[in-house]
Design an enzyme around this catalytic site. Sequence first.
Site, PDB file in Angstrom:
ATOM      1  N   THR A 383       7.377   9.449   5.215  1.00 45.34           N
ATOM      2  CA  THR A 383       6.207   9.930   5.912  1.00 45.34           C
ATOM      3  C   THR A 383       6.538   9.547   7.331  1.00 45.34           C
ATOM      4  O   THR A 383       7.551   8.884   7.560  1.00 45.34           O
ATOM      5  CB  THR A 383       4.978   9.171   5.355  1.00 45.34           C
ATOM      6  OG1 THR A 383       4.719   9.637   4.040  1.00 45.34           O
ATOM      7  CG2 THR A 383       3.727   9.307   6.179  1.00 45.34           C
ATOM      8  N   GLY A 476       4.691   4.976   1.888  1.00 47.34           N
ATOM      9  CA  GLY A 476       3.966   5.125   0.624  1.00 47.34           C
ATOM     10  C   GLY A 476       2.937   4.018   0.483  1.00 47.34           C
ATOM     11  O   GLY A 476       2.212   3.697   1.427  1.00 47.34           O
TER      12      GLY A 476
HETATM   13  N1  GLY Z   1       2.706  10.977   0.370  1.00 46.52           N
HETATM   14  C1  GLY Z   1       2.507   9.744   0.991  1.00 46.52           C
HETATM   15  C2  GLY Z   1       1.098   9.442   1.294  1.00 46.52           C
HETATM   16  O1  GLY Z   1       0.325  10.367   1.442  1.00 46.52           O
HETATM   17  O2  GLY Z   1       0.699   8.314   1.370  1.00 46.52           O
END
Ligand code: GLY
Length: 574
Positions: A383, A476
């Site tokens: 991310t 995450g």
């Molecule tokens: N896909 C990572 C999050 O939305 O935290």
Amino acid sequence: MTKELRLTSAYSKTITTTLLIVCLSLFINLSAETKRPVRAKNGMVVSPSTLATDIGVEILKNGGNAVDASVAVGFALAVCYPSAGNIGGGGFMVIHLEDGKSTTIDFRERAPLSVHKDIYLDEDGNYNPDLSTKGWTSAGVPGSVAGLIYALEKYGTMRLSEVITPAIKLAENGFEVGYDLANHINIFNEDFNEYEASKEIFTAEGDSLNEDHFLVQKELANALKLIKENGRDGFYKGYIADLIVKQSFDNGGYITHKDLQEYNPVERMPIKGNYKGYEIISMPPPSSGGIALVQSLNILENFEFAKNAWHSSDYIHKTVEALKKVYADRSQHLGDSDFYDVPAQWLTSKLYAKSIFDKIKTIATPSDSIAPGIPVTYESKETTHYSIVDEFGNAVSTTVTLNSSYGNKIVVEGAGFLLNNEMDDFNAKPGEPNQYGLIGGEANSIQPGKRMLSSMTPTIVLEDGKPYIVVGSPGGSQIITSVLQVILNCIDFNMDIQGAIDMPRFHHQWYPDEILFEEFGTTHDVISNLILKGHNIGEADSWIGRVQGILIDQENNVIFGGTDSRAFGKAVGY
Ligand code: GLY
């Protein structure tokens, strides 16, 4: 095999390679003298990409505000930071305006309207993670284009053409990928080779990219031009929409024209909290980040940490005990509040925090005595985050994602952008006892049109009503603990923003019941003490968080920027 184990093995190659790169960068950066934060008087942009940071600073210098710059950086990252920057994914933006107003924009992906709760179960009712992580079945309806344009139209001052043109030029003229990006892209060479359009962009005719590879993305430039000319309709209707829908249909995916046309970002009230006199402004559901952050701070506020207690076994023990309960609550109560009644007020109340604090003992509480809920399984760490403040007093904290690195690795043919695999952030099989015998997960079950739970925690901390810290991270489930520790480092331990970001971090998420440390992140003595208190110890697979942050000394009118030495970003002020 559990989802977590399966993904762990699927990602092991990635992790080993990433670990090598990260260890090298840690050695280079942390063995040098502690970096000092970047100082500025007017504005600051901190992003994971030097190219995107420079674009954001140019917008500020041209009179744009922090929202204008955030939108420009968002589009630029879709070009030069393809692992997480995107137009085929989603994100969250937390805004604090100079007039004192705070707000958030949710442009998280939604589940397509044709899905049902069992789409990732096989004929025997077993969860098949390939369906939620790979291929067209894994894609949620993208939200970034609608979200960035909404932010610009409501809170920006510039025209879309002004803020998107730098990204178009970057895609059209290309840029040298350099050592770090080439290495990162090459980790996924096998995946990119599975899809013709992905192979075309992210491989050298199937081979790995060299660091001097010049990445030109003509189709992405054209897609961005369509957005520039037609606004959100350039993405959600017409040529691009037709490409998405046809390729989705042909490959068993779920996204339809109706999904695209009905996608809307949502402006939501922030989650607000108070920590030792500082106001916390963060992201509400469908992110778990804001609630979990405020809940953690509320519990920890009951402790006084002396400066020399930093990373002592006592400090780590208390923080971990708070985190166990926070993550257990997250798993049971948090999901998209448009579909599920999230008890946000209760979870973020001082009263509830005090009741948790009162139960914290001097020895570790086993995770399996904290129930109910469903453990957090593997959550992709890819991310990205960027933080921006302007000369007018506005601050913007934005986190965006495709979920896995480069999402599902599928470039939409003819449109040149990567698609997310965000559907994997739902609980694919709620309501049944999991490997730990715990029941839960309805809050984050799959439903048509629902947004999947996120950990993204873009946050702004206010001091006397003015921006003090602007912060966020990828990682995450480790995003929440990373943002928490940077805030604690600044407020409780009086670190500057660069030091607060670079210091080693630890992580506990209730399950698995172990404290993760970064390599060289603690000492033998501390670990021995924690074991004596009953804790289990693990080592993080690589980094914990890659924070991009800003701290503003309002009294002396100085803005400080810090970019994580675990990553390759840049802070630039002016
Ligand atoms: N896909 C990572 C999050 O939305 O935290």
